[in-house]
Design a protein around this motif. Structure first.
Motif, short mmCIF file in Angstrom:
data_model
loop_
_atom_site.label_atom_id
_atom_site.label_comp_id
_atom_site.label_asym_id
_atom_site.label_seq_id
_atom_site.Cartn_x
_atom_site.Cartn_y
_atom_site.Cartn_z
N MET A 16 2.70 -2.10 -22.95
CA MET A 16 2.38 -2.03 -24.37
C MET A 16 3.56 -2.41 -25.26
N THR A 17 4.78 -2.30 -24.74
CA THR A 17 5.95 -2.40 -25.60
C THR A 17 6.29 -3.83 -26.00
N PHE A 18 6.38 -4.74 -25.03
CA PHE A 18 6.81 -6.10 -25.36
C PHE A 18 5.84 -6.82 -26.30
N PRO A 19 4.52 -6.70 -26.11
CA PRO A 19 3.62 -7.33 -27.08
C PRO A 19 3.82 -6.77 -28.50
N ALA A 20 4.05 -5.46 -28.61
CA ALA A 20 4.30 -4.87 -29.93
C ALA A 20 5.60 -5.41 -30.51
N ASP A 21 6.64 -5.54 -29.66
CA ASP A 21 7.91 -6.12 -30.12
C ASP A 21 7.71 -7.56 -30.59
N GLY A 22 6.95 -8.32 -29.79
CA GLY A 22 6.71 -9.71 -30.15
C GLY A 22 5.98 -9.84 -31.46
N TRP A 23 5.01 -8.95 -31.69
CA TRP A 23 4.28 -8.97 -32.96
C TRP A 23 5.21 -8.65 -34.13
N ALA A 24 6.11 -7.68 -33.91
CA ALA A 24 7.05 -7.32 -34.97
C ALA A 24 7.97 -8.49 -35.30
N GLY A 25 8.54 -9.11 -34.26
CA GLY A 25 9.44 -10.25 -34.50
C GLY A 25 8.73 -11.42 -35.16
N ALA A 26 7.51 -11.71 -34.71
CA ALA A 26 6.75 -12.82 -35.29
C ALA A 26 6.37 -12.52 -36.74
N SER A 27 6.00 -11.27 -37.02
CA SER A 27 5.63 -10.90 -38.39
C SER A 27 6.81 -11.02 -39.35
N ILE A 28 7.99 -10.65 -38.86
CA ILE A 28 9.19 -10.77 -39.70
C ILE A 28 9.51 -12.24 -39.95
N ALA A 29 9.40 -13.06 -38.89
CA ALA A 29 9.67 -14.49 -39.04
C ALA A 29 8.65 -15.15 -39.97
N PHE A 30 7.39 -14.70 -39.89
CA PHE A 30 6.37 -15.29 -40.76
C PHE A 30 6.58 -14.87 -42.21
N PHE A 31 7.03 -13.66 -42.42
CA PHE A 31 7.36 -13.23 -43.79
C PHE A 31 8.47 -14.10 -44.37
N HIS A 32 9.44 -14.45 -43.52
CA HIS A 32 10.52 -15.33 -43.97
C HIS A 32 9.98 -16.72 -44.32
N ALA A 33 8.96 -17.17 -43.57
CA ALA A 33 8.38 -18.48 -43.82
C ALA A 33 7.44 -18.48 -45.02
N ARG A 34 6.66 -17.39 -45.14
CA ARG A 34 5.70 -17.28 -46.25
C ARG A 34 5.89 -15.92 -46.92
N PRO A 35 6.92 -15.76 -47.75
CA PRO A 35 7.19 -14.47 -48.38
C PRO A 35 6.11 -14.07 -49.38
N SER A 36 5.62 -12.87 -49.23
CA SER A 36 4.65 -12.28 -50.17
C SER A 36 4.65 -10.78 -49.93
N VAL A 37 4.03 -10.05 -50.83
CA VAL A 37 3.93 -8.60 -50.67
C VAL A 37 3.19 -8.27 -49.39
N TYR A 38 2.13 -9.02 -49.10
CA TYR A 38 1.30 -8.74 -47.93
C TYR A 38 2.06 -8.96 -46.63
N THR A 39 2.72 -10.11 -46.51
CA THR A 39 3.44 -10.39 -45.27
C THR A 39 4.64 -9.47 -45.10
N GLN A 40 5.22 -9.03 -46.22
CA GLN A 40 6.34 -8.09 -46.13
C GLN A 40 5.88 -6.73 -45.62
N VAL A 41 4.76 -6.25 -46.16
CA VAL A 41 4.22 -4.96 -45.71
C VAL A 41 3.86 -5.02 -44.23
N ILE A 42 3.21 -6.10 -43.83
CA ILE A 42 2.83 -6.24 -42.43
C ILE A 42 4.06 -6.28 -41.53
N ALA A 43 5.12 -6.95 -41.99
CA ALA A 43 6.35 -7.02 -41.19
C ALA A 43 6.94 -5.63 -40.99
N PHE A 44 6.99 -4.82 -42.07
CA PHE A 44 7.54 -3.47 -41.97
C PHE A 44 6.66 -2.60 -41.07
N VAL A 45 5.35 -2.72 -41.22
CA VAL A 45 4.43 -1.93 -40.39
C VAL A 45 4.57 -2.31 -38.93
#
Length: 332
Positions: free
Chosen positions: A274-303
């Motif tokens: 369960m751990t590595f997929p969750a880590d991968g989602w976190a890293g990808a969400s942070i990278a996507f927020f950097h690519a497309r910054p918005s309130v929504y992508t930022q919240v998802i990255a933190f979550v």
């Protein structure tokens, strides 16, 4: 006492327990993937969100230590308990966890790139070559021998979709062409195996409690695929990036609704799946927020980062208790 009576009594006596070395599971490398992947997610959080760097460094050091200990232990197992290693590699489910070793190498190479570049190059090459050999070997076996669909789990994604991770470490090191090879293989095989695994989940009797946590592996391909895609494009999110991001988000929400069904019953080392997929989602969400910054992508990255931390911490505590009781070395 007759020979028949003696034989009957002997059959009732418990069999001698195998030594600890013989009972080590290759799935333990999931700890390196989980802790190392979380270190890389915190590294991304440091670069994009301004998070403290020391958290990533501590997690990376812990992942390296665990990796070294496991490599030494499994080399000893290979030398002194070769029959058990061969039996594990022949197992229809456990064999899928052998590529966790090569994936761990790539994960560590990503984290070590900023601190020991030659080591990062060496680990990436070793991981890429080893993963290629294991992927070809296992897929060849699946083709030549009929497989029992009832024992199929999302763990089959590890040798196939692990190819998608290779570009995440390879592109920043300059291995663009080779990374495209691994990305292409992983992406196309993911589409095929996703259909197979989904059919197994929907139409075959429910998986065992031990295998249920591997459902989280469904989150890994779109998440890691997004990170690989962003590596190729220099951080620019195009249409494929949007698709992978939204798919990963949907699967994460779906798994959240299944949490009580996935994480219940007795604890097994397979829960590290369960751990590595969750880590991968976190890293990808942070990278996507950097690519497309918005309130929504930022919240998802933190979550996503919070969820990854919670899952790794919870399973790490369960693992410590599992090992302290000795149960971690008695899993059949």
């Amino acid at each position: 006492m007759s020979e028949t009576t003696a034989a009957a009594q002997a059959s009732q006596e418990p069999m001698a327990e195998k030594p600890v070395l013989a009972r080590l599971s290759i799935a333990m490398f999931g700890m390196v993937m989980g802790i190392g992947g979380l270190s890389n997610a915190w590294g991304a959080a440091h670069r994009v969100l301004g998070a403290p760097l020391w958290i990533s460094q501590v997690l990376l050091a812990l992942a390296v230590l665990i990796f070294c200990a496991l490599v030494l232990a499994h080399l000893a197992k290979l030398g002194f308990c070769f029959a058990e290693v061969a039996q594990e590699f022949a197992h229809p489910v456990r064999s899928s966890f052998f590529p966790a070793v090569s994936v761990s190498m790539v994960v560590l190479s990503i984290g070590l790139r900023a601190y020991a570049l030659p080591v990062a190059h060496g680990l990436w090459w070793a991981g890429a070559v080893m993963h290629f050999v294991l992927a070809v070997t296992l897929i060849r076996r699946w083709i030549l021998h009929a497989q029992d669909e009832s024992v199929l789990t999302p763990a089959w994604f590890i040798p196939v979709v692990g190819n998608i991770l290779v570009p995440v470490g390879g592109v920043p090191l300059g291995y663009v062409e080779i990374s495209w090879f691994f990305f292409s293989v992983g992406l196309i095989f993911w589409l095929a195996f996703f259909t197979i695994v989904l059919h197994r989940v929907l139409f075959v009797p429910v998986m065992s409690q031990r295998s249920m946590p591997t459902l989280f592996i469904l989150l890994a391909p779109p998440s890691i695929g997004l990170s690989a895609y962003l590596a190729f494009t220099g951080g620019q999110a195009g249409a494929l990036g949007d698709i992978l991001y939204c798919l990963a988000l949907f699967i994460a929400i779906l798994l959240a609704t299944l949490w009580r069904h996935v994480a219940h019953g007795p604890f097994f080392m397979s829960w590290w799946a369960m751990t590595f997929p969750a880590d991968g989602w976190a890293g990808a969400s942070i990278a996507f927020f950097h690519a497309r910054p918005s309130v929504y992508t930022q919240v998802i990255a933190f979550v996503a980062l919070a969820v990854a931390n919670g899952i790794v911490l919870w399973i790490a505590v369960r693992t410590a208790l599992h090992m302290a009781s000795g149960a971690a070395f008695r899993e059949d």
